[in-house]
Write a protein that holds these residues in place. Sequence first.
Motif, PDB file in Angstrom:
ATOM      1  N   UNK A 101       0.833  -1.209   0.000  1.00 10.00           N
ATOM      2  CA  UNK A 101       0.000   0.000   0.000  1.00 10.00           C
ATOM      3  C   UNK A 101       0.862   1.250   0.000  1.00 10.00           C
ATOM      4  N   UNK A 102       1.871   1.283   0.871  1.00 11.36           N
ATOM      5  CA  UNK A 102       2.770   2.429   0.929  1.00 11.36           C
ATOM      6  C   UNK A 102       3.547   2.591  -0.367  1.00 11.36           C
ATOM      7  N   UNK A 103       3.936   1.438  -0.958  1.00  9.80           N
ATOM      8  CA  UNK A 103       4.671   1.483  -2.221  1.00  9.80           C
ATOM      9  C   UNK A 103       3.797   2.076  -3.324  1.00  9.80           C
ATOM     10  N   UNK A 106      18.525   7.900  -8.210  1.00  6.53           N
ATOM     11  CA  UNK A 106      18.779   6.459  -8.121  1.00  6.53           C
ATOM     12  C   UNK A 106      17.786   5.694  -8.979  1.00  6.53           C
ATOM     13  N   UNK A 107      16.503   6.113  -8.895  1.00  3.23           N
ATOM     14  CA  UNK A 107      15.462   5.477  -9.702  1.00  3.23           C
ATOM     15  C   UNK A 107      15.776   5.625 -11.184  1.00  3.23           C
ATOM     16  N   UNK A 108      16.137   6.855 -11.562  1.00  8.02           N
ATOM     17  CA  UNK A 108      16.380   7.114 -12.986  1.00  8.02           C
ATOM     18  C   UNK A 108      17.572   6.316 -13.497  1.00  8.02           C
ATOM     19  N   UNK A 119      13.079  -1.973 -10.190  1.00 11.19           N
ATOM     20  CA  UNK A 119      13.535  -0.698  -9.649  1.00 11.19           C
ATOM     21  C   UNK A 119      13.043  -0.552  -8.210  1.00 11.19           C
ATOM     22  N   UNK A 120      11.759  -0.881  -8.006  1.00  9.95           N
ATOM     23  CA  UNK A 120      11.196  -0.711  -6.658  1.00  9.95           C
ATOM     24  C   UNK A 120      11.800  -1.703  -5.673  1.00  9.95           C
ATOM     25  N   UNK A 141      15.968  -1.364  -5.770  1.00  3.99           N
ATOM     26  CA  UNK A 141      16.637  -0.072  -5.571  1.00  3.99           C
ATOM     27  C   UNK A 141      15.966   0.752  -4.475  1.00  3.99           C
ATOM     28  N   UNK A 142      14.696   1.121  -4.674  1.00  7.54           N
ATOM     29  CA  UNK A 142      14.097   2.049  -3.700  1.00  7.54           C
ATOM     30  C   UNK A 142      13.815   1.376  -2.354  1.00  7.54           C
ATOM     31  N   UNK A 143      13.303   0.137  -2.389  1.00  4.95           N
ATOM     32  CA  UNK A 143      13.080  -0.544  -1.102  1.00  4.95           C
ATOM     33  C   UNK A 143      14.388  -0.672  -0.337  1.00  4.95           C
ATOM     34  N   UNK A 144      15.441  -1.025  -1.087  1.00  6.58           N
ATOM     35  CA  UNK A 144      16.738  -1.232  -0.456  1.00  6.58           C
ATOM     36  C   UNK A 144      17.249   0.074   0.135  1.00  6.58           C
TER      37      UNK A 144
END
Lengths: 282, 333
Positions: free
Chosen positions: A89-91, A168-170, A182-183, A186-189
């Motif tokens: 949900x947060x993601x 970082x995402x890009x 990516x999620x 990268x971002x979760x990590x």
Amino acid sequence: MISVYARRRCVDATSKILMGVATLVGVFFLFWILWTTLRFGLAGMHWDLFIKDTPPPGTDAFGLRNAFVGSLLLLAVSLLIGVPVGLMGGTWLAEYGFRSRTANAVRFINDIMLSAPSIEIGLFVYAIMVAPMGHFSALSGSVALAILMIPIIVRTTDEMLSLVGSDMREAAIALGAPTWVVITKVTWKAARAGILTGILIGLARITGETAPLLFTVLNNQFFSGNLFRAMANIPVVIFQFALSPYTNWQQMAWAAAFITIVFVLALSLIARWFLGKVQVPK
Amino acid sequence: MSSSDVALSKTQPLSEEPKAAGRSWHLSADFLFHKAAVFAAFLVAGALFATVIAIAWDSRTSIHAFGIWGFLKSSDWNPVTQTFGAFPFIISTLISSAIAMVLGVPVSFGVAVFIAEIAPAWIKKPVATAIELLAAIPSIVYGLWGLVVFAPVFAKIEPWINDHLGAIPGIGLLFQGPPMGIGMLTAGIVLAIMILPYISSIMRDVFLIVPSSLRESAYAMGSTTWEVAWNIILPYTRSAVVGGIFLGLGRALGETMAVTFVIGNSNVLSASLLMPGATIPSVLANEFTEATTQLYISSLIYLGLILIAVTLTVRFFAVLLIRRLGRKEGAAA
């Protein structure tokens, strides 16, 4: 002129003293409650608490094994339900919804759920699970606890993922990674310390929750590992034993309260420590 | 693109196949991940509506039997004759929360200003942590402490309250009663301690985002700390401060375990604050497992529906008012 100045100084000094006193009152009550729990809790400590089951009324035996196991099982199942839902949900809010109208509406509702009285959630789960099933069950208790925990995880996940820089995402997208990679990679990590903080705060919040369990799990005098039946658990045992006339039951209630409070405070302090780690790099 | 893909697949050796397969696997994984996230967000948002609908549905038997006004106005709660009315519980819930707000809000404001403005840097963090740990203590421990430790101490103060506050004409009636230590006033005091960390942490968070230019210009004009807090910071953060107070009110109204322990659980409404009472959450906690008939259970759930209607409104405005000041990044409530 002098009198106006003196009056202003006087008001200022008085207000500062009153605010200091207010803070002292708050801290005083914290230590009073902690001291009481420590004193009565240590007095009620007994090895039998961990190796024997809750005794029937009228005996002077000690034992909380079934309640400890039941509580841990309840928390574990709530984590199994609450963490995936809260995390996803947060993601969605941070990675797909952004600042859209729908996402903001979900955030608004989530903030309202964040402060929901736990008894309402207990009644809700009673209505959707216990009443149709016809009996109390540990699973419904876990669902109630998970519902209490999810808004906390959603909110921290959303906020922590939003803190991750778009560079970082890009970079990951430029390497050809699909969105879900990516999620997850990268971002979760990058936000894992913050997300973990949210989970810990959520766990701390539900650990001592009693009201929803009264409507869902109730209690069981015997050892049970069956998720579809009533199960012994620490909060309800504290509630029932504290109001009982038996001295040993009251002592066990204090011992259980002491262990609960140590667990919850430890979780809260660890969560704060993690949060400190998050905000340093920003 | 697609035509060249077809051309490539014809000319390339078989060993290149898994790459293409991997790509399509990623596409469906992407789709599933997205749908899972949407579903989770939908669950989060739907839970609020589902709560209201499910509880309203389960109270239908009682709504049919007693109606809405009849249930709200009646103070007859008798499981033996199967007649149920919510009036005493609604009033007790409102009164105990009102006591909590009267005592808790000024103290919370004091704590927030102390931490944000007055305290020296070295004491700020430990004090803020201590106040926030108050929120981490489970409500059942508050109840246990309130019943076993606080109530006997309070029972010694009650004769004094009786003699002094009870002698005041008019409001004196509120403070007359036997010194039992438990009752509405005790419940209000315990609630005040419980809501203190919630209100003060929101106040402190919003006090800290007041632009320092505002604060510093006031100090430069010669304002005292109190004048800055009362005339500059409070007006600037007014909506969020009221929101924080509403959030505390929502907590107090719905608090169950702590109140159940100390309120004394009497279904009869009494004029004195020193007498026992029963709030909606406390009667639910006490009687739910003993309720045997369908109508009894349904009436208890009906009480829960009233509680939801009240707290939901309070929480709605709380969130609305806090958000008006603008969402502060990274601030966990």
